[in-house]
Design a protein around this motif. Structure first.
Motif, mmCIF file in Angstrom:
data_model
loop_
_atom_site.group_PDB
_atom_site.id
_atom_site.type_symbol
_atom_site.label_atom_id
_atom_site.label_comp_id
_atom_site.label_asym_id
_atom_site.label_seq_id
_atom_site.Cartn_x
_atom_site.Cartn_y
_atom_site.Cartn_z
ATOM 1 N N ASN A 70 -6.209 -6.866 4.529
ATOM 2 C CA ASN A 70 -4.866 -7.322 4.180
ATOM 3 C C ASN A 70 -4.684 -7.596 2.691
ATOM 4 O OD1 ASN A 70 -3.940 -7.239 6.886
ATOM 5 N ND2 ASN A 70 -4.930 -9.214 7.246
ATOM 6 N N LYS A 71 -5.614 -7.128 1.868
ATOM 7 C CA LYS A 71 -5.523 -7.341 0.420
ATOM 8 C C LYS A 71 -5.479 -6.020 -0.348
ATOM 9 C CE LYS A 71 -6.571 -11.853 0.573
ATOM 10 N NZ LYS A 71 -5.673 -12.901 0.332
ATOM 11 N N VAL A 72 -5.573 -4.893 0.366
ATOM 12 C CA VAL A 72 -5.625 -3.591 -0.297
ATOM 13 C C VAL A 72 -4.805 -2.568 0.488
ATOM 14 C CG1 VAL A 72 -7.761 -2.924 0.877
ATOM 15 C CG2 VAL A 72 -7.164 -1.840 -1.285
ATOM 16 N N LEU A 73 -4.099 -1.730 -0.248
ATOM 17 C CA LEU A 73 -3.370 -0.618 0.343
ATOM 18 C C LEU A 73 -4.144 0.647 -0.009
ATOM 19 C CD1 LEU A 73 -0.874 0.482 1.791
ATOM 20 C CD2 LEU A 73 0.264 0.539 -0.429
ATOM 21 N N SER A 132 -6.955 6.238 -3.176
ATOM 22 C CA SER A 132 -6.458 5.165 -4.040
ATOM 23 C C SER A 132 -6.566 3.824 -3.319
ATOM 24 C CB SER A 132 -5.009 5.434 -4.453
ATOM 25 O OG SER A 132 -4.167 5.470 -3.321
ATOM 26 N N PHE A 133 -6.844 2.797 -4.104
ATOM 27 C CA PHE A 133 -6.986 1.431 -3.591
ATOM 28 C C PHE A 133 -6.085 0.536 -4.427
ATOM 29 C CE2 PHE A 133 -10.825 3.789 -2.842
ATOM 30 C CZ PHE A 133 -11.151 3.486 -1.535
ATOM 31 N N GLN A 134 -4.932 0.159 -3.866
ATOM 32 C CA GLN A 134 -3.959 -0.647 -4.606
ATOM 33 C C GLN A 134 -4.083 -2.109 -4.191
ATOM 34 O OE1 GLN A 134 0.051 0.741 -4.359
ATOM 35 N NE2 GLN A 134 0.875 -1.034 -5.404
ATOM 36 N N CYS A 135 -4.260 -2.974 -5.175
ATOM 37 C CA CYS A 135 -4.413 -4.404 -4.919
ATOM 38 C C CYS A 135 -3.068 -5.021 -4.548
ATOM 39 C CB CYS A 135 -4.981 -5.088 -6.170
ATOM 40 S SG CYS A 135 -5.139 -6.878 -5.992
ATOM 41 N N PHE A 191 -14.704 -3.047 -4.508
ATOM 42 C CA PHE A 191 -14.544 -4.297 -3.775
ATOM 43 C C PHE A 191 -13.750 -5.319 -4.561
ATOM 44 C CE2 PHE A 191 -18.165 -2.286 -1.748
ATOM 45 C CZ PHE A 191 -17.800 -2.391 -0.420
ATOM 46 N N LEU A 192 -13.478 -5.020 -5.847
ATOM 47 C CA LEU A 192 -12.636 -5.867 -6.690
ATOM 48 C C LEU A 192 -11.642 -4.975 -7.417
ATOM 49 C CD1 LEU A 192 -15.293 -8.172 -8.419
ATOM 50 C CD2 LEU A 192 -13.783 -8.783 -6.531
ATOM 51 N N CYS A 193 -10.424 -5.485 -7.630
ATOM 52 C CA CYS A 193 -9.460 -4.750 -8.446
ATOM 53 C C CYS A 193 -9.819 -4.970 -9.918
ATOM 54 C CB CYS A 193 -8.041 -5.209 -8.138
ATOM 55 S SG CYS A 193 -7.510 -6.713 -9.008
ATOM 56 N N GLY A 236 -8.708 -0.204 6.737
ATOM 57 C CA GLY A 236 -8.646 0.565 7.971
ATOM 58 C C GLY A 236 -9.524 1.802 7.989
ATOM 59 N N MET A 237 -10.350 2.007 6.963
ATOM 60 C CA MET A 237 -11.225 3.175 6.914
ATOM 61 C C MET A 237 -12.680 2.742 6.870
ATOM 62 S SD MET A 237 -9.419 5.981 4.559
ATOM 63 C CE MET A 237 -10.611 7.136 5.199
#
Length: 90
Positions: free
Chosen positions: A31-34, A54-57, A20-22, A8-9
């Motif tokens: 819909n794959k990252v918080l 932060s990027f949570q998988c 782009f990858l966890c 969303g950013m």
């Protein structure tokens, strides 16, 4: 605005170093990252608004039962060796 959205950013709004990858290789896309914010006083965070994006998988969390988070800027653990606390100062 670049039109490229992650969590969303706008990528341009948070820099070009968006993961782009966890750490386990899952794509961090729609819909794959918080995406969140974690306040922090580490040196890299102090230079970037006193915190980390932060990027949570969500795949790790929902399918594998583990938490994997990437930080922007990368987190640097505090080195407490050699530091003097306020209570020990003369």
């Amino acid at each position: 605005m670049t039109g490229k959205m992650i969590g969303g950013m706008d990528v341009e709004a948070i820099g070009n170093h968006v993961p782009f990858l966890c750490p386990y290789g899952h794509p961090l896309g729609e819909n794959k990252v918080l995406v969140g914010w974690i306040p922090c006083d580490c040196t890299p965070a102090l230079s970037w608004h006193r915190g980390h994006r932060s990027f949570q998988c969500r795949v790790c969390q929902e399918q594998e039962g583990r938490t994997s988070i990437c930080y922007l800027p990368p987190h640097q653990a505090a080195d407490w060796l050699g530091h003097t606390s306020a209570s020990n100062r003369k």
